[in-house]
Design a protein around this motif. Sequence first.
Motif, PDB file in Angstrom:
ATOM      1  N   ALA A 175       0.590  -1.407   0.284  1.00 54.21           N
ATOM      2  CA  ALA A 175      -0.215  -0.067   0.048  1.00 54.21           C
ATOM      3  C   ALA A 175       0.902   1.273   0.010  1.00 54.21           C
ATOM      4  O   ALA A 175       0.254   2.426   0.646  1.00 54.21           O
ATOM      5  N   ALA A 176       1.990   1.262  -0.366  1.00 57.07           N
ATOM      6  CA  ALA A 176       3.057   2.512  -0.509  1.00 57.07           C
ATOM      7  C   ALA A 176       2.673   3.236  -1.681  1.00 57.07           C
ATOM      8  O   ALA A 176       2.704   4.548  -1.963  1.00 57.07           O
ATOM      9  N   VAL A 177       2.525   2.710  -3.053  1.00 58.85           N
ATOM     10  CA  VAL A 177       1.983   3.180  -4.264  1.00 58.85           C
ATOM     11  C   VAL A 177       0.846   2.581  -4.715  1.00 58.85           C
ATOM     12  O   VAL A 177       0.647   1.318  -4.746  1.00 58.85           O
ATOM     13  N   ARG A 201       4.101  11.043 -15.408  1.00 59.74           N
ATOM     14  CA  ARG A 201       2.873  11.145 -14.569  1.00 59.74           C
ATOM     15  C   ARG A 201       3.101  10.181 -13.538  1.00 59.74           C
ATOM     16  O   ARG A 201       2.931  10.322 -12.433  1.00 59.74           O
ATOM     17  N   ASN A 202       3.540   8.990 -13.998  1.00 61.56           N
ATOM     18  CA  ASN A 202       4.028   7.738 -12.838  1.00 61.56           C
ATOM     19  C   ASN A 202       5.072   8.179 -11.849  1.00 61.56           C
ATOM     20  O   ASN A 202       4.895   7.878 -10.667  1.00 61.56           O
ATOM     21  N   ARG A 203       6.145   8.903 -12.537  1.00 56.97           N
ATOM     22  CA  ARG A 203       7.029   9.441 -11.496  1.00 56.97           C
ATOM     23  C   ARG A 203       6.663  10.384 -10.572  1.00 56.97           C
ATOM     24  O   ARG A 203       6.906  10.426  -9.360  1.00 56.97           O
ATOM     25  N   LEU A 204       5.811  11.138 -11.225  1.00 58.37           N
ATOM     26  CA  LEU A 204       5.231  12.333 -10.448  1.00 58.37           C
ATOM     27  C   LEU A 204       4.310  11.607  -9.180  1.00 58.37           C
ATOM     28  O   LEU A 204       4.541  12.069  -8.026  1.00 58.37           O
ATOM     29  N   TYR A 248       7.104   9.820   3.785  1.00 57.91           N
ATOM     30  CA  TYR A 248       8.175  10.030   4.347  1.00 57.91           C
ATOM     31  C   TYR A 248       7.833  10.976   5.711  1.00 57.91           C
ATOM     32  O   TYR A 248       8.508  10.905   6.727  1.00 57.91           O
ATOM     33  N   PHE A 249       7.280  12.197   5.394  1.00 56.10           N
ATOM     34  CA  PHE A 249       7.007  13.072   6.345  1.00 56.10           C
ATOM     35  C   PHE A 249       5.724  12.439   7.288  1.00 56.10           C
ATOM     36  O   PHE A 249       5.803  13.262   8.347  1.00 56.10           O
ATOM     37  N   VAL A 270       5.248  11.742  -5.096  1.00 58.11           N
ATOM     38  CA  VAL A 270       4.221  12.268  -4.230  1.00 58.11           C
ATOM     39  C   VAL A 270       3.888  11.571  -3.108  1.00 58.11           C
ATOM     40  O   VAL A 270       3.884  11.783  -1.826  1.00 58.11           O
ATOM     41  N   ASN A 271       3.617  10.338  -3.339  1.00 59.90           N
ATOM     42  CA  ASN A 271       3.314   9.361  -2.532  1.00 59.90           C
ATOM     43  C   ASN A 271       4.444   9.010  -1.542  1.00 59.90           C
ATOM     44  O   ASN A 271       4.499   9.043  -0.153  1.00 59.90           O
TER      45      ASN A 271
END
Length: 449
Positions: free
Chosen positions: A65-67, A407-410, A420-421, A414-415
């Motif tokens: 469930a990370a991406v 788009r996929n890289r973006l 991370y934060f 973002v995920n």
Amino acid sequence: MATIIDNSRNAKIAETGQPRVVIVGGGFAGLELVKALRGTELQVILIDKQNFHTFQPLLYQVGTAAVEADSIIYPFRKIFDEQQNFYFRLAEVQSVDTVNQMVETSIGLLRYDYLVIATGATTNFYGDEVIQKNAISIKNIQDALALRNTILSNFEKALQIDDDEQLNSLMDYVIVGGGPTGVELAGALSELRKHVFPRDYKELDFIKMDIHLIQSGDLLLKGMSAEASQKAREYLESFGVKILFNRKVKAYDGYTVTLDNGDTLITRTLIWAAGVTGAPIAGLRKESLLRGNRLQTDEYNRITGYQNIFAIGDIAAIVTPDHPEGHPMLAQPAMQQGKLLGENLKRLIKNQPLHPFHYHDKGAMATIGRNQAVADLKIFKKEIKTQGFVAWFIWAFIHLISIIGFRNRLFVLVNWIGSYFTYDKGIRLILGKPKENIPVEAVTEKAVG
């Protein structure tokens, strides 16, 4: 002996008068080959049973469930929409007639002048059909989604269970295989256990959630340096992952894992990352098959016994003194073979001498958790070994730029930034069916009876 093929139906791909290259498989190797043949006097036909390329190194992140799934896949037709000599067909290859130079597919027959097998590898269950039926592998996007659905569904079911053994069977996970996939999965699950699941499922006690990693040898990340192996072990153990070295899974019935020393573990989710085997095509000479179902080729990726049939990527085994069983079944050798074969096919139609394949090892990496990764890099013939934040940053950067499509890289970026934060995994959706083994009710009734 050639396979007998019904010639009564043909796939509807018009002849262009150019020599025809049929490529079976759109993984890393097949993709690089198609790119290398752009603008050539060849008709390039790619056949795959999916209509998209999958960035396999991040499948485990879809499974945990990370991406999102569509962030690591990209349609073949979109990738090559400006390549005029490219044709794609969604089909499954069933066999090849090497005498008549025909490929039989689920949509009909295709003639070829040059055939390239780039079918990659599939999960190796070592002939155990029961384990294969009950375990979850992670070789394609469907596997990854099934894993995500299973993980999330397990905790939804656990909320309704009072029996301790049944509760543990839903909350505990067993991962088989201490290579990069197994290590990365164990790390991702341990982060979910610490930062995400306690907020989602407040009624559950996640001290009871065990993550077991079973490795048949005495080292993790075989093939990487001793420093990387040891550091990966330290990271996982600090996360609370229970590593069982020198152990093999003897049986798994969907509930009980039996090890070769007689010990047992209880889990409804066994993730199999213990090995892969080649995926050859019927009709090729059996003498060309080596151990692990890989096709033996010469230094030009030409399959032994043929002049116009090639194999590249995981399915190919270029046997050399340095690589007696073929090159590592990784993305880098596959991409390099695909690119070189494209150049060699250009030379072949011009009657020019071919160039042999030489593998340029760029190293290996694995990430275990936030700011924790290991990397063995080879830059300008110098070996660089690093761990921790630097390795994690390098891993993230290289994987990000390797994903196809802006788009996929973006979306992945973002995920990752959000995770991370906030320590959150935002894609906790159950879409489709989980892996179903023994129903909870059946096991409960069995225990009561």
